[in-house]
Design a protein around this motif. Structure first.
Motif, PDB file in Angstrom:
ATOM      1  N   GLY A   1      -1.999   3.844  12.587  1.00  0.00           N
ATOM      2  CA  GLY A   1      -3.383   3.601  12.164  1.00  0.00           C
ATOM      3  C   GLY A   1      -4.273   4.802  12.412  1.00  0.00           C
ATOM      4  O   GLY A   1      -5.058   5.197  11.548  1.00  0.00           O
ATOM      5  N   TYR A   2      -4.144   5.388  13.585  1.00  0.00           N
ATOM      6  CA  TYR A   2      -4.963   6.558  13.911  1.00  0.00           C
ATOM      7  C   TYR A   2      -4.616   7.729  13.002  1.00  0.00           C
ATOM      8  O   TYR A   2      -5.503   8.431  12.516  1.00  0.00           O
ATOM      9  CB  TYR A   2      -4.789   6.942  15.384  1.00  0.00           C
ATOM     10  CG  TYR A   2      -5.697   8.063  15.801  1.00  0.00           C
ATOM     11  CD1 TYR A   2      -7.069   7.836  15.947  1.00  0.00           C
ATOM     12  CD2 TYR A   2      -5.214   9.344  16.035  1.00  0.00           C
ATOM     13  CE1 TYR A   2      -7.926   8.867  16.311  1.00  0.00           C
ATOM     14  CE2 TYR A   2      -6.058  10.372  16.402  1.00  0.00           C
ATOM     15  CZ  TYR A   2      -7.410  10.128  16.539  1.00  0.00           C
ATOM     16  OH  TYR A   2      -8.255  11.144  16.899  1.00  0.00           O
TER      17      TYR A   2
ATOM     18  N   ALA B   1      -7.326  10.059   6.088  1.00  0.00           N
ATOM     19  CA  ALA B   1      -8.313   9.565   5.128  1.00  0.00           C
ATOM     20  C   ALA B   1      -9.679  10.225   5.321  1.00  0.00           C
ATOM     21  O   ALA B   1     -10.496  10.244   4.409  1.00  0.00           O
ATOM     22  CB  ALA B   1      -8.456   8.053   5.248  1.00  0.00           C
ATOM     23  N   ARG B   2      -9.927  10.750   6.506  1.00  0.00           N
ATOM     24  CA  ARG B   2     -11.215  11.366   6.831  1.00  0.00           C
ATOM     25  C   ARG B   2     -12.391  10.433   6.548  1.00  0.00           C
ATOM     26  O   ARG B   2     -13.417  10.847   6.008  1.00  0.00           O
ATOM     27  CB  ARG B   2     -11.385  12.699   6.105  1.00  0.00           C
ATOM     28  CG  ARG B   2     -10.481  13.774   6.665  1.00  0.00           C
ATOM     29  CD  ARG B   2     -10.620  15.024   5.886  1.00  0.00           C
ATOM     30  NE  ARG B   2     -10.037  14.728   4.574  1.00  0.00           N
ATOM     31  CZ  ARG B   2      -9.464  15.592   3.789  1.00  0.00           C
ATOM     32  NH1 ARG B   2      -9.419  16.818   4.104  1.00  0.00           N
ATOM     33  NH2 ARG B   2      -8.949  15.229   2.641  1.00  0.00           N
TER      34      ARG B   2
ATOM     35  N   ARG C   1      -6.470   4.621  -0.225  1.00  0.00           N
ATOM     36  CA  ARG C   1      -5.208   4.011   0.204  1.00  0.00           C
ATOM     37  C   ARG C   1      -4.958   4.289   1.680  1.00  0.00           C
ATOM     38  O   ARG C   1      -4.612   3.386   2.453  1.00  0.00           O
ATOM     39  CB  ARG C   1      -4.038   4.541  -0.618  1.00  0.00           C
ATOM     40  CG  ARG C   1      -2.729   3.812  -0.233  1.00  0.00           C
ATOM     41  CD  ARG C   1      -1.518   4.647  -0.463  1.00  0.00           C
ATOM     42  NE  ARG C   1      -1.408   5.710   0.526  1.00  0.00           N
ATOM     43  CZ  ARG C   1      -0.255   6.226   0.909  1.00  0.00           C
ATOM     44  NH1 ARG C   1       0.860   5.783   0.404  1.00  0.00           N
ATOM     45  NH2 ARG C   1      -0.225   7.195   1.778  1.00  0.00           N
ATOM     46  N   ASP C   2      -5.145   5.528   2.109  1.00  0.00           N
ATOM     47  CA  ASP C   2      -4.906   5.879   3.500  1.00  0.00           C
ATOM     48  C   ASP C   2      -5.891   5.175   4.434  1.00  0.00           C
ATOM     49  O   ASP C   2      -5.528   4.768   5.534  1.00  0.00           O
ATOM     50  CB  ASP C   2      -4.973   7.393   3.690  1.00  0.00           C
ATOM     51  CG  ASP C   2      -3.795   8.106   3.029  1.00  0.00           C
ATOM     52  OD1 ASP C   2      -2.871   7.422   2.546  1.00  0.00           O
ATOM     53  OD2 ASP C   2      -3.825   9.349   2.988  1.00  0.00           O
ATOM     54  N   GLY C   3      -7.131   5.025   3.985  1.00  0.00           N
ATOM     55  CA  GLY C   3      -8.107   4.280   4.791  1.00  0.00           C
ATOM     56  C   GLY C   3      -7.708   2.821   4.961  1.00  0.00           C
ATOM     57  O   GLY C   3      -7.830   2.255   6.051  1.00  0.00           O
ATOM     58  N   LEU C   4      -7.207   2.219   3.885  1.00  0.00           N
ATOM     59  CA  LEU C   4      -6.739   0.829   3.977  1.00  0.00           C
ATOM     60  C   LEU C   4      -5.509   0.721   4.872  1.00  0.00           C
ATOM     61  O   LEU C   4      -5.396  -0.216   5.668  1.00  0.00           O
ATOM     62  CB  LEU C   4      -6.434   0.268   2.590  1.00  0.00           C
ATOM     63  CG  LEU C   4      -7.640  -0.095   1.735  1.00  0.00           C
ATOM     64  CD1 LEU C   4      -7.188  -0.538   0.349  1.00  0.00           C
ATOM     65  CD2 LEU C   4      -8.463  -1.185   2.396  1.00  0.00           C
TER      66      LEU C   4
ATOM     67  N   LEU D   1       0.828  -1.209   0.000  1.00  0.00           N
ATOM     68  CA  LEU D   1       0.000   0.000   0.000  1.00  0.00           C
ATOM     69  C   LEU D   1       0.864   1.261   0.000  1.00  0.00           C
ATOM     70  O   LEU D   1       0.523   2.249  -0.641  1.00  0.00           O
ATOM     71  CB  LEU D   1      -0.945   0.010   1.198  1.00  0.00           C
ATOM     72  CG  LEU D   1      -2.160  -0.901   1.094  1.00  0.00           C
ATOM     73  CD1 LEU D   1      -2.853  -1.029   2.448  1.00  0.00           C
ATOM     74  CD2 LEU D   1      -3.128  -0.376   0.042  1.00  0.00           C
ATOM     75  N   HIS D   2       1.976   1.226   0.706  1.00  0.00           N
ATOM     76  CA  HIS D   2       2.859   2.393   0.748  1.00  0.00           C
ATOM     77  C   HIS D   2       3.442   2.706  -0.627  1.00  0.00           C
ATOM     78  O   HIS D   2       3.862   3.838  -0.871  1.00  0.00           O
ATOM     79  CB  HIS D   2       3.982   2.185   1.764  1.00  0.00           C
ATOM     80  CG  HIS D   2       3.572   2.467   3.164  1.00  0.00           C
ATOM     81  ND1 HIS D   2       3.302   3.737   3.622  1.00  0.00           N
ATOM     82  CD2 HIS D   2       3.360   1.639   4.219  1.00  0.00           C
ATOM     83  CE1 HIS D   2       2.961   3.686   4.890  1.00  0.00           C
ATOM     84  NE2 HIS D   2       2.982   2.425   5.278  1.00  0.00           N
ATOM     85  N   ARG D   3       3.463   1.752  -1.512  1.00  0.00           N
ATOM     86  CA  ARG D   3       3.984   1.976  -2.868  1.00  0.00           C
ATOM     87  C   ARG D   3       2.986   2.704  -3.767  1.00  0.00           C
ATOM     88  O   ARG D   3       3.360   3.226  -4.813  1.00  0.00           O
ATOM     89  CB  ARG D   3       4.353   0.640  -3.514  1.00  0.00           C
ATOM     90  CG  ARG D   3       5.518  -0.041  -2.851  1.00  0.00           C
ATOM     91  CD  ARG D   3       5.820  -1.346  -3.531  1.00  0.00           C
ATOM     92  NE  ARG D   3       6.927  -2.008  -2.854  1.00  0.00           N
ATOM     93  CZ  ARG D   3       7.308  -3.240  -3.108  1.00  0.00           C
ATOM     94  NH1 ARG D   3       6.678  -3.952  -4.032  1.00  0.00           N
ATOM     95  NH2 ARG D   3       8.317  -3.770  -2.467  1.00  0.00           N
ATOM     96  N   LEU D   4       1.714   2.706  -3.365  1.00  0.00           N
ATOM     97  CA  LEU D   4       0.676   3.355  -4.160  1.00  0.00           C
ATOM     98  C   LEU D   4       0.629   4.853  -3.843  1.00  0.00           C
ATOM     99  O   LEU D   4       1.031   5.270  -2.758  1.00  0.00           O
ATOM    100  CB  LEU D   4      -0.686   2.710  -3.877  1.00  0.00           C
ATOM    101  CG  LEU D   4      -0.810   1.236  -4.245  1.00  0.00           C
ATOM    102  CD1 LEU D   4      -2.169   0.704  -3.805  1.00  0.00           C
ATOM    103  CD2 LEU D   4      -0.613   1.017  -5.734  1.00  0.00           C
TER     104      LEU D   4
END
Length: 91
Positions: free
Chosen positions: A68-69, A75-76, A44-47, A35-38
């Motif tokens: 996580g927080y 991501a809001r 993405r931030d929510g995932l 995910l960090h590569r995207l």
């Protein structure tokens, strides 16, 4: 870890299929790495928030909760942020 894919859809599926048990920790770490590569974005931030919050539930390492927080706030996405706050209250 093969077969996880590299798109948001693939990684969402992989996260959904990963058990919240000790043997899932390595898979969660691999999902986070991919995910960090995207490119950054709400989905993405929510995932990433969900991945790190799941890692926190498994390991109880504060660094996972804080990441996580942070991603949940970025991501809001209200449900993800509420999950993070609930985990904080559980201690």
């Amino acid at each position: 870890m093969r077969g996880l894919g590299s798109t948001l859809v693939d990684l969402t599926r992989a996260l959904r299929e990963t058990p919240l048990e000790a043997q899932g920790e390595g898979r969660l770490r691999e999902i986070a790495k991919l995910l960090h590569r995207l490119p950054p974005g709400r989905e993405r931030d929510g995932l990433l928030a969900l991945v790190y919050l799941r890692l926190y539930r498994l390991t109880r390492k504060e660094e996972h909760y804080l990441r996580g927080y942070s991603y949940a706030r970025t991501a809001r996405l209200e449900p993800v942020r509420l999950l993070a706050e609930r985990l904080s209250e559980e201690g």
